[in-house]
Design a protein around this motif. Structure first.
Motif, PDB file in Angstrom:
ATOM      1  N   LYS A  20       0.826  -1.201   0.000  1.00 19.59           N
ATOM      2  CA  LYS A  20       0.000   0.000   0.000  1.00 19.59           C
ATOM      3  C   LYS A  20       0.870   1.264   0.000  1.00 19.59           C
ATOM      4  N   ASP A  21       1.960   1.231   0.738  1.00 16.62           N
ATOM      5  CA  ASP A  21       2.835   2.410   0.800  1.00 16.62           C
ATOM      6  C   ASP A  21       3.440   2.715  -0.563  1.00 16.62           C
ATOM      7  N   LYS A  22       3.824   1.680  -1.306  1.00 17.31           N
ATOM      8  CA  LYS A  22       4.405   1.924  -2.628  1.00 17.31           C
ATOM      9  C   LYS A  22       3.361   2.470  -3.589  1.00 17.31           C
ATOM     10  N   ILE A  23       2.125   1.987  -3.460  1.00 15.51           N
ATOM     11  CA  ILE A  23       1.058   2.509  -4.314  1.00 15.51           C
ATOM     12  C   ILE A  23       0.795   3.972  -3.985  1.00 15.51           C
ATOM     13  N   LEU A  24       0.735   4.295  -2.694  1.00 20.44           N
ATOM     14  CA  LEU A  24       0.501   5.679  -2.287  1.00 20.44           C
ATOM     15  C   LEU A  24       1.644   6.580  -2.743  1.00 20.44           C
ATOM     16  N   GLU A  25       2.858   6.099  -2.617  1.00 14.41           N
ATOM     17  CA  GLU A  25       4.010   6.883  -3.067  1.00 14.41           C
ATOM     18  C   GLU A  25       3.917   7.168  -4.566  1.00 14.41           C
ATOM     19  N   GLY A  26       3.586   6.126  -5.334  1.00 10.68           N
ATOM     20  CA  GLY A  26       3.443   6.320  -6.772  1.00 10.68           C
ATOM     21  C   GLY A  26       2.327   7.277  -7.120  1.00 10.68           C
ATOM     22  N   TYR A  27       1.220   7.174  -6.389  1.00 12.34           N
ATOM     23  CA  TYR A  27       0.087   8.066  -6.653  1.00 12.34           C
ATOM     24  C   TYR A  27       0.450   9.524  -6.370  1.00 12.34           C
ATOM     25  N   LEU A  28       1.099   9.769  -5.246  1.00 10.00           N
ATOM     26  CA  LEU A  28       1.466  11.146  -4.887  1.00 10.00           C
ATOM     27  C   LEU A  28       2.477  11.737  -5.854  1.00 10.00           C
ATOM     28  N   ASN A  29       3.244  10.893  -6.521  1.00  7.46           N
ATOM     29  CA  ASN A  29       4.280  11.383  -7.437  1.00  7.46           C
ATOM     30  C   ASN A  29       3.824  11.483  -8.879  1.00  7.46           C
ATOM     31  N   THR A  30       2.638  10.998  -9.199  1.00  7.36           N
ATOM     32  CA  THR A  30       2.188  11.021 -10.596  1.00  7.36           C
ATOM     33  C   THR A  30       0.891  11.784 -10.811  1.00  7.36           C
ATOM     34  N   SER A  31       0.239  12.237  -9.771  1.00  5.11           N
ATOM     35  CA  SER A  31      -1.054  12.905  -9.928  1.00  5.11           C
ATOM     36  C   SER A  31      -0.879  14.334 -10.436  1.00  5.11           C
ATOM     37  N   TRP A  32      -1.893  14.790 -11.126  1.00  5.37           N
ATOM     38  CA  TRP A  32      -1.913  16.140 -11.703  1.00  5.37           C
ATOM     39  C   TRP A  32      -2.445  17.121 -10.667  1.00  5.37           C
ATOM     40  N   PHE A  33      -1.696  18.218 -10.450  1.00  2.00           N
ATOM     41  CA  PHE A  33      -2.090  19.216  -9.462  1.00  2.00           C
ATOM     42  C   PHE A  33      -2.332  20.597 -10.080  1.00  2.00           C
ATOM     43  N   GLY A  34      -2.316  20.699 -11.386  1.00  2.00           N
ATOM     44  CA  GLY A  34      -2.509  22.003 -12.006  1.00  2.00           C
ATOM     45  C   GLY A  34      -1.214  22.797 -12.086  1.00  2.00           C
ATOM     46  N   ARG A  35      -1.301  23.952 -12.733  1.00  2.00           N
ATOM     47  CA  ARG A  35      -0.146  24.839 -12.956  1.00  2.00           C
ATOM     48  C   ARG A  35       1.001  24.108 -13.640  1.00  2.00           C
ATOM     49  N   GLY A  36       0.648  23.133 -14.475  1.00  2.00           N
ATOM     50  CA  GLY A  36       1.661  22.400 -15.226  1.00  2.00           C
ATOM     51  C   GLY A  36       2.448  21.398 -14.430  1.00  2.00           C
ATOM     52  N   THR A  37       1.997  21.048 -13.229  1.00  2.00           N
ATOM     53  CA  THR A  37       2.800  20.203 -12.346  1.00  2.00           C
ATOM     54  C   THR A  37       2.189  18.825 -12.163  1.00  2.00           C
TER      55      THR A  37
END
Length: 770
Positions: free
Chosen positions: A296-313
């Protein structure tokens, strides 16, 4: 036909088929259509008659079909063919897709199916009896199409069974893709100033991976509270959420919601963003399998590092920098709650876009904090501290390369690849944090000094100013490149003037001739041993002095004697080497180069930092600078004298990390170029040269050295000097790039040796000199 039935009587209800052969010739009179070949009919045999019966053996009559059977067959034959055809056409794509999906599974089950086939054939007759009769016999009109309760219950449980079997087969047939989406793997590379502040970034995607351990727990739970509070307990999918998503996708067209964090991660890194039923189904299958294989931790880490947050990031790290100008590890829970709200749709919750967005952001920010309290991840007392919405920055603080920093990035990138052994492919995938040696203050001072000189040149002669070029570099004695000036704009001028080997060094090269003579001595006869010399050694300082060898005058290839010349044609008579260097008298060093040996002079210059590729023909003119070093190399070589005769290769990167992990970097090592006493004598002469030309420019206690460099054809003017263990080289030259790469005469645009533009730039970049 009677003979055909001269057999034992047949039991009741037994049927057989008879084939009627076509008549030999068609009848001439209209008759009913004949029975065609291969057409069959059914005959029913009656039980044998009593013993006293007179019916002859073999007589038969057609049996009447029972009414119920006839009705059933009539009903079945009454099915409208067009409807069946349309149903078949509509089902064809589904059946084809199912066949593709089940293909691998069918191949795996083939041996088992073959072993079970005898048992299946035995059960086949019983299965036929269980086949429901539909449309229902004995009913008329629309009532024939209403299933019985048995049929309804059977259909319900059959559907459940088939659905379960289909899901099991689909799960088994679904593999986790090996290739990730390019946007999920690609990151940007970030370049930092020497003080650790961001300087520039490169890459198509604004994303930087962060290990989960470096993301505060408050930030993680703010995201979980907003998106998937049951993340650590769910199987990777939400059945109710999928149902809602399917309803919205098929029904109202609303594509939001319905996914767990695992599903969103799968969508980010494996699938497309298309909102279709097939993509949703594939997403669910991969999510189930991924949840069983990845923590679960690896999935959460991947999610936090690949999600779109706007402003081109992409990713929480880039979002933190874009909205709050800080790393994710510096966020508080209030700021984290706002960033978590962006996952719902950055275009709807970025408060800088509109007032409506601001209102939505404030409402969702408060809801997330309250949700964290409900989950026990934030105490009510802590929640009470955050009553004011944490306003993000109006503008995204992303660090794009600029007109001058492009040259810095180019230098650092080239060095990083070479020193760390990074391939172009890996570097383009990004994720590197490159900490450069560039000093922000020195870079600003150098750039401003050149900009000032450019404006003055334009006011003096606009036409000449168009073809003027300025290269400059400042390097510490330990090899760190502190600042460079590469040109007006890297986007319009692709090459770096500080690193260009275009124009000769001129008389700025003479310190290396002096160092070579002091280090190795001189030979005045062919076979005599080298004789040591000092700075007090006297040489002829007159203009137009012939250059000699042990055998006599030196003749060039055209048959002319080679003579040494001084700037302005001045003659100085007998002069010491120390004084000759201090007063920029060239003729003694042209002869000193011959006495020391041109090969020895070249070796000393290379050991001090000049590149072998910058040297031309090994002729007497080499001693007065026919080599074409870059400003970076000249500054580095002069730094050898400031570092007591030790040379360190110039470098622009101090350390590299990738996603927080250190990358091995080959360090520059200092090596002895000349003895410390030799370096001290050269520095002393260069200090006198600076004091002679600029007696009031620096305090008497300051250790400042410097020398102008002129060329005989007036195509370049240099100034190279050292102060506070930092050497700076500045060169001004003219080239009309629209015509050729041949240097042009300066025609006064660089000033005079007594009042030169290179010195003005040098002093501006090195200020204060005390």
């Amino acid at each position: 036909m009677t003979g055909a039935f001269d057999q034992e009587p047949q039991p009741s209800d037994v049927t057989m088929q008879l084939r009627f052969e076509p008549p030999p010739e068609p009848p001439r009179t209209p008759v009913p259509p004949p029975r065609m070949s291969d057409e069959t009919m059914q005959l029913r045999f009656e039980p044998p008659p009593p013993a006293d019966a007179t019916r002859p053996l073999g007589v038969f009559k057609p049996s009447a079909v029972p009414a119920r059977s006839a009705g059933r067959r009539a009903t079945r034959s009454a099915s409208p063919a067009p409807s069946a055809g349309r149903l078949a056409v509509a089902a064809a794509p589904l059946l084809a897709a199912l066949a593709r999906l089940l293909g691998p599974v069918t191949a795996r089950l083939a041996p088992l199916t073959e072993r079970l086939s005898p048992y299946i054939r035995r059960l086949e007759p019983y299965a036929r009896k269980l086949r429901p009769q539909y449309p229902r016999p004995g009913r008329t009109d629309w009532r024939r199409w209403i299933p019985s309760w048995r049929q309804s219950v059977g259909a319900f449980f059959s559907a459940i069974g088939m659905t379960g079997a289909f899901l099991v087969v689909a799960y088994a047939a679904t593999d986790i893709p090996q290739n990730l989406n390019s946007y999920a793997t690609q990151q940007d590379n970030v370049f930092f100033w020497s003080d650790g502040t961001p300087m520039a970034r490169t890459g198509w995607v604004q994303r930087q991976d962060m290990p989960l351990k470096d993301i505060p727990e408050d930030v993680r739970w703010a995201v979980l509270a907003a998106e998937n509070a049951s993340f650590y307990s769910d199987p990777g999918i939400s059945v109710s959420g999928i149902g809602r998503a399917l309803y919205r996708t098929v029904g109202s067209g609303d594509t939001q919601g319905g996914s767990t964090i695992t599903q969103q991660y799968v969508k980010n890194v494996y699938l497309t963003q298309n909102q279709t039923i097939s993509r949703k189904f594939t997403e669910a299958m991969i999510s189930l399998k991924l949840d069983n294989r990845m923590s679960k931790d690896k999935i959460l880490e991947g999610y936090l590092n690949t999600s779109w947050f706007g402003r081109g990031t992409y990713g929480i790290q880039r979002a933190s920098q874009a909205y709050y100008g800080k790393d994710v590890g510096q966020l508080n829970v209030s700021q984290a709650a706002f960033l978590a709200s962006l996952l719902k749709g950055a275009g709807l919750f970025d408060p800088s876009l509109s007032k409506a967005n601001h209102a939505r952001a404030v409402e969702r920010w408060g809801w997330i904090l309250d949700r964290m309290v409900d989950l026990g991840k934030l105490s009510p007392a802590e929640r009470a501290k955050y009553k004011t919405f944490p306003e993000p920055m109006k503008q995204s603080k992303t660090f794009y390369t600029g007109s001058q920093s492009d040259y810095l990035v180019e230098l650092a990138q080239q060095y990083a690849k070479k020193a760390a052994g990074i391939s172009d492919k890996d570097f383009d995938l990004g994720g590197y944090q490159i900490y450069t040696t560039f000093d922000r203050k020195r870079e600003t001072a150098l750039t401003n000094a050149v900009a000032k000189a450019r404006k003055q040149a334009k006011r003096k002669d606009a036409d000449l100013a168009k073809t003027a070029h300025y290269g400059a570099s400042s390097i510490a004695a330990d090899g760190r490149i502190l600042a460079v000036y590469g040109g007006p704009d890297h986007r319009t001028q692709g090459y770096n003037e500080s690193n260009a080997t275009t124009v000769p060094a001129g008389s700025a090269f003479t310190p290396f001739v002096y160092a070579a003579g002091l280090e190795n001595g001189v030979r005045t006869t062919r076979d005599s041993p080298a004789t040591p010399i000092t700075g007090d050694a006297l040489y002829n300082g007159d203009d137009n002095v012939p250059v000699t060898t042990p055998e006599g005058p030196y003749w060039d290839r055209s048959g002319k004697k080679v003579a040494a010349r001084n700037d302005g044609g001045k003659s100085y008579g007998q002069i010491s080497l120390h004084r000759a260097l201090a007063q920029s008298v060239n003729t003694p060093f042209m002869q000193l180069g011959m006495d020391t040996g041109l090969g020895t002079v070249r070796a000393t210059a290379e050991a001090s930092g000049l590149l072998s590729s910058s040297f031309g023909a090994q002729v007497p003119a080499m001693s007065v600078g026919n080599a074409t070093p870059s400003a970076i190399r000249m500054a580095s070589a002069y730094g050898t004298f400031a570092d007591a005769g030790r040379h360190t290769e110039p470098y622009s990167v101090s350390r590299i990390t990738r996603n927080g992990s250190k990358v091995a970097l080959k360090k520059s090592v200092s090596q002895r170029a000349v003895r410390a006493r030799v370096a001290e004598e050269v520095s002393s002469a260069l200090s006198d040269a600076f004091r002679t030309a600029h007696p009031t420019a620096a305090p008497a206690s300051a250790e400042v050295t410097g020398k102008i460099g002129t060329t005989q054809d007036d195509t370049a003017l240099w100034y190279v000097g050292t102060a506070r263990s930092v050497s700076t080289a500045v060169v001004v030259y003219r080239i009309d790039l629209a015509k050729s790469l041949e240097p042009l005469p300066l025609e006064g645009i660089a000033g005079t040796p007594a009042d030169s533009v290179p010195y003005d730039i040098w002093s501006g970049a090195m200020s204060p000199l005390g």
